[in-house]
Design a protein around this motif. Sequence first.
Motif, mmCIF file in Angstrom:
data_model
loop_
_atom_site.group_PDB
_atom_site.id
_atom_site.type_symbol
_atom_site.label_atom_id
_atom_site.label_comp_id
_atom_site.label_asym_id
_atom_site.label_seq_id
_atom_site.Cartn_x
_atom_site.Cartn_y
_atom_site.Cartn_z
ATOM 1 N N THR A 142 -7.324 10.477 11.139
ATOM 2 C CA THR A 142 -6.124 11.386 11.920
ATOM 3 C C THR A 142 -5.952 10.801 13.133
ATOM 4 O OG1 THR A 142 -8.220 12.363 13.043
ATOM 5 C CG2 THR A 142 -7.337 13.458 10.910
ATOM 6 N N TYR A 143 -4.928 11.435 13.838
ATOM 7 C CA TYR A 143 -4.488 10.632 14.872
ATOM 8 C C TYR A 143 -3.970 11.798 15.971
ATOM 9 C CZ TYR A 143 -0.074 11.400 12.411
ATOM 10 O OH TYR A 143 1.072 11.998 11.805
ATOM 11 N N LEU A 148 1.068 9.707 19.828
ATOM 12 C CA LEU A 148 2.277 9.375 18.786
ATOM 13 C C LEU A 148 3.357 9.335 19.183
ATOM 14 C CD1 LEU A 148 3.072 8.360 16.042
ATOM 15 C CD2 LEU A 148 3.126 10.657 15.242
ATOM 16 N N SER A 149 3.662 10.564 20.233
ATOM 17 C CA SER A 149 4.869 10.713 20.922
ATOM 18 C C SER A 149 5.092 9.276 22.047
ATOM 19 C CB SER A 149 4.977 11.975 21.575
ATOM 20 O OG SER A 149 5.026 13.066 20.595
ATOM 21 N N VAL A 160 4.933 3.026 11.677
ATOM 22 C CA VAL A 160 4.237 1.759 12.541
ATOM 23 C C VAL A 160 3.300 2.069 13.799
ATOM 24 C CG1 VAL A 160 4.795 -0.452 13.881
ATOM 25 C CG2 VAL A 160 6.159 -0.143 11.723
ATOM 26 N N CYS A 161 3.793 3.195 14.514
ATOM 27 C CA CYS A 161 2.940 3.828 15.504
ATOM 28 C C CYS A 161 1.705 4.333 15.093
ATOM 29 C CB CYS A 161 3.822 4.720 16.196
ATOM 30 S SG CYS A 161 5.252 3.935 17.097
ATOM 31 N N ILE A 162 1.765 5.178 13.809
ATOM 32 C CA ILE A 162 0.679 5.877 13.230
ATOM 33 C C ILE A 162 -0.390 4.643 12.684
ATOM 34 C CG2 ILE A 162 -0.104 7.120 11.328
ATOM 35 C CD1 ILE A 162 2.408 8.700 11.766
ATOM 36 N N ARG A 163 0.114 3.667 12.140
ATOM 37 C CA ARG A 163 -0.670 2.479 11.590
ATOM 38 C C ARG A 163 -1.406 2.002 13.110
ATOM 39 N NH1 ARG A 163 0.974 -3.025 8.951
ATOM 40 N NH2 ARG A 163 1.071 -1.825 6.813
ATOM 41 N N ILE A 195 -5.171 2.817 5.520
ATOM 42 C CA ILE A 195 -4.467 2.931 6.914
ATOM 43 C C ILE A 195 -2.945 3.609 6.641
ATOM 44 C CG2 ILE A 195 -3.395 1.746 8.752
ATOM 45 C CD1 ILE A 195 -6.184 1.823 9.028
ATOM 46 N N ASP A 196 -2.420 3.171 5.565
ATOM 47 C CA ASP A 196 -1.009 3.322 5.329
ATOM 48 C C ASP A 196 -0.928 4.617 4.189
ATOM 49 O OD1 ASP A 196 0.123 1.716 7.565
ATOM 50 O OD2 ASP A 196 -0.026 0.109 6.185
ATOM 51 N N PRO A 197 0.187 5.317 4.290
ATOM 52 C CA PRO A 197 0.456 6.081 2.991
ATOM 53 C C PRO A 197 1.301 5.527 1.856
ATOM 54 C CG PRO A 197 1.669 6.892 4.678
ATOM 55 C CD PRO A 197 0.985 5.661 5.613
ATOM 56 N N PHE A 198 1.245 5.901 0.863
ATOM 57 C CA PHE A 198 2.348 5.716 -0.064
ATOM 58 C C PHE A 198 3.290 6.736 0.052
ATOM 59 C CE2 PHE A 198 -1.593 3.930 -2.214
ATOM 60 C CZ PHE A 198 -1.110 2.803 -2.417
ATOM 61 N N LEU A 199 4.383 6.437 0.192
ATOM 62 C CA LEU A 199 5.647 7.454 0.599
ATOM 63 C C LEU A 199 6.033 8.074 -0.963
ATOM 64 C CD1 LEU A 199 8.112 5.614 2.955
ATOM 65 C CD2 LEU A 199 6.171 7.240 3.357
ATOM 66 N N VAL A 200 6.257 9.228 -0.802
ATOM 67 C CA VAL A 200 6.732 10.005 -2.098
ATOM 68 C C VAL A 200 8.314 10.156 -2.140
ATOM 69 C CG1 VAL A 200 6.566 12.266 -3.383
ATOM 70 C CG2 VAL A 200 4.542 11.494 -2.266
ATOM 71 N N CYS A 201 8.925 9.499 -2.633
ATOM 72 C CA CYS A 201 10.471 9.539 -2.514
ATOM 73 C C CYS A 201 11.341 9.993 -3.720
ATOM 74 C CB CYS A 201 10.875 7.829 -2.381
ATOM 75 S SG CYS A 201 10.226 7.202 -0.991
#
Length: 324
Positions: A142-143, A148-149, A160-163, A195-201
């Motif tokens: 979590t973050y 983040l803001s 990138v900020c979340i990473r 760390i990173d999510p797979f995007l659902v597109c």
Amino acid sequence: NAFMQGIQDAPILYSKCASGDNWLSPRNSVLMHDDNDRKMYDILSLDQLPLVLFQHQDAKKTLLQKGTCKNTTTPAFLRKYFSNRNEKENGCLEVSGKLQHAEFLLKYCKSELKPNQFSYLARCQFIPLANGNLGRFCVLPTYDDSDLSQLLGMGFSKLVCIRALRICGNNIDTSMEWLLNHGQSKELGSVVDGIDPFLVCKKDIAPLLRTNAADTFIDIDSIQDADLVEFFNVSPDVTTMNTLPFQNEMLVDVISRAVPANWRGKDSALWNADSDYPDISWFTDLWRYLCSIKNVKSALNSVAEKVCIVPTKQGIVCSLSPGN
């Protein structure tokens, strides 16, 4: 009872698909939760699980009631099995048709879970990626939204900020330093496990990733089952799993995954329209999508001066800026 306990280790059950000896002890066998589910049996048999089918259900019922057999192919059992499973030669998640197998297993394994329990799927390799391979589910750290803001105010993109926050353990100062050193690195084009999510597109954004970054997203339009479509479109507020529905505020991240590293954070870069990728078709898809967004001005501001997206006839591609 003494008799039933005494036969736990005796080779009295027969399996057609077990590796090695086909005669198994009840302790080492796996009973089908539903003996009539032929598709499940065919899929699991590819992994050479010690599956046992019963012609007489009373015998099966007695073995389970007395505790002689303990393993059945319930959703919970299969979640545990697939979370610890290693790659298998000609296994159910390696052979042709593995995407269909994974979708079938995912629907079954999540059938008894609520959205806040999807973390029970962690390490199961059921994510159907657009490149034809399978990704593993995991729970992402979590973050803090206020942190983040603050990082977004530095001009870096959302993912990138979340990473940075996840890598740096939610330490805002360390995250700022990480962004300054790594905010435009070539690794931003990949998905870091844990760390990173797979995007659902959907089909309007998927073409931007299909050629150079097909291993980073799920093409939701390729999934036929309505229940799984709903599952992958679950809001990130409900679950911290590593699949994330695309939102317009992630457009810079999508572009960054698709373009060469030297196009990020630069004013211009060399580009050959005849041989380089991204090509004219990719730029057409990008700009068609940009112009379809309801708030076009906001969309253009979100990508301006962050990555090269303006093709020219002079052999260069430029960032979107007043000067260019």
